[in-house]
Design a protein around this motif. Sequence first.
Motif, PDB file in Angstrom:
ATOM      1  N   MET A   1     -21.668  11.876  13.407  1.00 31.19           N
ATOM      2  CA  MET A   1     -21.994  10.929  12.335  1.00 31.19           C
ATOM      3  C   MET A   1     -20.751  10.110  11.970  1.00 31.19           C
ATOM      4  O   MET A   1     -19.655  10.660  11.833  1.00 31.19           O
ATOM      5  N   LEU A   2     -20.913   8.814  11.814  1.00 29.21           N
ATOM      6  CA  LEU A   2     -19.807   7.941  11.446  1.00 29.21           C
ATOM      7  C   LEU A   2     -19.497   8.068   9.963  1.00 29.21           C
ATOM      8  O   LEU A   2     -20.391   8.121   9.131  1.00 29.21           O
ATOM      9  N   MET A   3     -18.197   8.118   9.651  1.00 31.63           N
ATOM     10  CA  MET A   3     -17.749   8.154   8.262  1.00 31.63           C
ATOM     11  C   MET A   3     -17.175   6.778   7.912  1.00 31.63           C
ATOM     12  O   MET A   3     -16.136   6.383   8.424  1.00 31.63           O
ATOM     13  N   PRO A   4     -17.846   6.010   7.033  1.00 30.83           N
ATOM     14  CA  PRO A   4     -17.319   4.686   6.677  1.00 30.83           C
ATOM     15  C   PRO A   4     -16.224   4.808   5.611  1.00 30.83           C
ATOM     16  O   PRO A   4     -16.327   5.609   4.679  1.00 30.83           O
ATOM     17  N   PHE A   5     -15.202   4.011   5.768  1.00 32.40           N
ATOM     18  CA  PHE A   5     -14.143   3.950   4.759  1.00 32.40           C
ATOM     19  C   PHE A   5     -13.530   2.555   4.774  1.00 32.40           C
ATOM     20  O   PHE A   5     -13.838   1.729   5.650  1.00 32.40           O
ATOM     21  N   ALA A   6     -12.689   2.293   3.808  1.00 33.97           N
ATOM     22  CA  ALA A   6     -12.073   0.962   3.700  1.00 33.97           C
ATOM     23  C   ALA A   6     -10.560   1.071   3.719  1.00 33.97           C
ATOM     24  O   ALA A   6      -9.978   2.039   3.229  1.00 33.97           O
ATOM     25  N   HIS A   7      -9.932   0.063   4.284  1.00 36.24           N
ATOM     26  CA  HIS A   7      -8.478  -0.067   4.275  1.00 36.24           C
ATOM     27  C   HIS A   7      -8.143  -1.396   3.605  1.00 36.24           C
ATOM     28  O   HIS A   7      -8.451  -2.462   4.143  1.00 36.24           O
ATOM     29  N   ILE A   8      -7.557  -1.319   2.404  1.00 33.71           N
ATOM     30  CA  ILE A   8      -7.152  -2.519   1.679  1.00 33.71           C
ATOM     31  C   ILE A   8      -5.655  -2.464   1.442  1.00 33.71           C
ATOM     32  O   ILE A   8      -5.022  -1.399   1.537  1.00 33.71           O
ATOM     33  N   SER A   9      -5.071  -3.611   1.140  1.00 38.55           N
ATOM     34  CA  SER A   9      -3.626  -3.629   0.950  1.00 38.55           C
ATOM     35  C   SER A   9      -3.196  -4.843   0.143  1.00 38.55           C
ATOM     36  O   SER A   9      -3.923  -5.841   0.041  1.00 38.55           O
ATOM     37  N   ASP A  10      -2.013  -4.721  -0.441  1.00 37.60           N
ATOM     38  CA  ASP A  10      -1.315  -5.849  -1.063  1.00 37.60           C
ATOM     39  C   ASP A  10      -2.218  -6.635  -2.004  1.00 37.60           C
ATOM     40  O   ASP A  10      -2.396  -7.850  -1.869  1.00 37.60           O
ATOM     41  N   THR A  11      -2.778  -5.936  -2.979  1.00 30.73           N
ATOM     42  CA  THR A  11      -3.636  -6.587  -3.959  1.00 30.73           C
ATOM     43  C   THR A  11      -2.836  -7.374  -4.998  1.00 30.73           C
ATOM     44  O   THR A  11      -3.356  -8.313  -5.590  1.00 30.73           O
ATOM     45  N   HIS A  12      -1.569  -6.983  -5.230  1.00 29.85           N
ATOM     46  CA  HIS A  12      -0.647  -7.768  -6.061  1.00 29.85           C
ATOM     47  C   HIS A  12      -1.262  -8.252  -7.379  1.00 29.85           C
ATOM     48  O   HIS A  12      -1.165  -9.438  -7.726  1.00 29.85           O
ATOM     49  N   LEU A  13      -1.896  -7.350  -8.104  1.00 32.67           N
ATOM     50  CA  LEU A  13      -2.488  -7.772  -9.366  1.00 32.67           C
ATOM     51  C   LEU A  13      -1.407  -8.329 -10.296  1.00 32.67           C
ATOM     52  O   LEU A  13      -0.318  -7.781 -10.413  1.00 32.67           O
ATOM     53  N   ASP A  14      -1.734  -9.423 -10.958  1.00 39.73           N
ATOM     54  CA  ASP A  14      -0.795 -10.122 -11.840  1.00 39.73           C
ATOM     55  C   ASP A  14      -0.417  -9.235 -13.026  1.00 39.73           C
ATOM     56  O   ASP A  14      -1.274  -8.589 -13.622  1.00 39.73           O
ATOM     57  N   CYS A  15       0.855  -9.228 -13.360  1.00 35.98           N
ATOM     58  CA  CYS A  15       1.364  -8.435 -14.480  1.00 35.98           C
ATOM     59  C   CYS A  15       2.384  -9.269 -15.248  1.00 35.98           C
ATOM     60  O   CYS A  15       2.926 -10.242 -14.715  1.00 35.98           O
ATOM     61  N   PRO A  16       2.675  -8.892 -16.487  1.00 34.97           N
ATOM     62  CA  PRO A  16       3.712  -9.608 -17.226  1.00 34.97           C
ATOM     63  C   PRO A  16       5.050  -9.630 -16.497  1.00 34.97           C
ATOM     64  O   PRO A  16       5.824 -10.574 -16.640  1.00 34.97           O
ATOM     65  N   GLY A  17       5.313  -8.610 -15.691  1.00 34.87           N
ATOM     66  CA  GLY A  17       6.582  -8.562 -14.966  1.00 34.87           C
ATOM     67  C   GLY A  17       6.595  -9.313 -13.651  1.00 34.87           C
ATOM     68  O   GLY A  17       7.622  -9.347 -12.969  1.00 34.87           O
ATOM     69  N   SER A  18       5.469  -9.922 -13.263  1.00 32.44           N
ATOM     70  CA  SER A  18       5.433 -10.661 -11.994  1.00 32.44           C
ATOM     71  C   SER A  18       6.349 -11.873 -12.032  1.00 32.44           C
ATOM     72  O   SER A  18       6.518 -12.504 -13.070  1.00 32.44           O
ATOM     73  N   SER A  19       6.905 -12.219 -10.889  1.00 32.06           N
ATOM     74  CA  SER A  19       7.820 -13.357 -10.803  1.00 32.06           C
ATOM     75  C   SER A  19       7.075 -14.682 -10.960  1.00 32.06           C
ATOM     76  O   SER A  19       5.859 -14.762 -10.757  1.00 32.06           O
ATOM     77  N   ASP A  20       7.812 -15.720 -11.315  1.00 27.27           N
ATOM     78  CA  ASP A  20       7.224 -17.054 -11.426  1.00 27.27           C
ATOM     79  C   ASP A  20       6.638 -17.511 -10.090  1.00 27.27           C
ATOM     80  O   ASP A  20       5.612 -18.190 -10.047  1.00 27.27           O
ATOM     81  N   PHE A  21       7.298 -17.118  -9.000  1.00 27.59           N
ATOM     82  CA  PHE A  21       6.828 -17.484  -7.667  1.00 27.59           C
ATOM     83  C   PHE A  21       5.439 -16.894  -7.409  1.00 27.59           C
ATOM     84  O   PHE A  21       4.518 -17.591  -6.960  1.00 27.59           O
TER      85      PHE A  21
END
Length: 272
Positions: A1-21
């Motif tokens: 039986m196949l086991m489905p899963f996900a691979h995600i990365s680098d979501t970089h959610l915005d935060c007060p400490g995020s750079s201007d760039f």
Amino acid sequence: MLMPFAHISDTHLDCPGSSDFIKRLHREVRDPLENLTCCLQELAARKVAFVLHTGDMVHEGDAGDYAILRRLFDKYLPGVPVIAAMGNHDHRAAFREGFLGIPSPGDEDFTQEVVLDGLRILVLDSAKSGLIGSVSDAQVDWLEERLASPAPRGTFLMMHHPTVCEHPAMALEVSPEFSSLVENSDIHAIFTGHTHSNYNGFFAGKPLYTADSLAFGMLYIQSEVIYTSRSSYNLCWLDEQGRVTTHNQLLYPEVQVLQRKSVAQMIQGLPR
């Protein structure tokens, strides 16, 4: 039986400490929180068994930012295990407190062993050296101890920095001992992020999968890095023989050029 899963990365959610760039990139593309929400809605419909997140979850965030991320997973994927690795824009203490809900011992390496239905998932912390990345001797010893005995369904290895990628400047340098350890193990596949560019290859005879970013894309053309509006994740399946199949799921396939930098500028001056 196949086991489905996900691979995600680098979501970089915005935060007060995020750079201007980073804030400007997010304005020119889309809110990364909306991208992740769209992804999680799709994964809920797919009924994935677990999620691998290979780092840069939030961009220079605090415990409260990681708590927001945790609530988002709990809302759309209740009860689904989320296994995460540290990225070079993550903070270990804040992650432990806000996402895992455990007291933080400080900035020590975040390694983890998770077993799901006989599948062992080993998490290394390659982000202690920032953009370039490294794996300490202590982590190699930790990995060797765990790989000494095979797991019933084999092992996945995950970390932020890839050992093989399109541009050598973004690849993780590892020792011959590390390569030999991986080669002579029950590891079925290696999962990484960091490059914001989907890539499939091999390292030490094992399949290596690098996921796109869910925030923005990056193209590597000789000595230049081009930031784009591409956003995607990998939908994956594990079969009974330990073979992994992946399919790149595009959220926003257009490749609109947003900014150009030399690789040297990125390494020396990319704001955290």
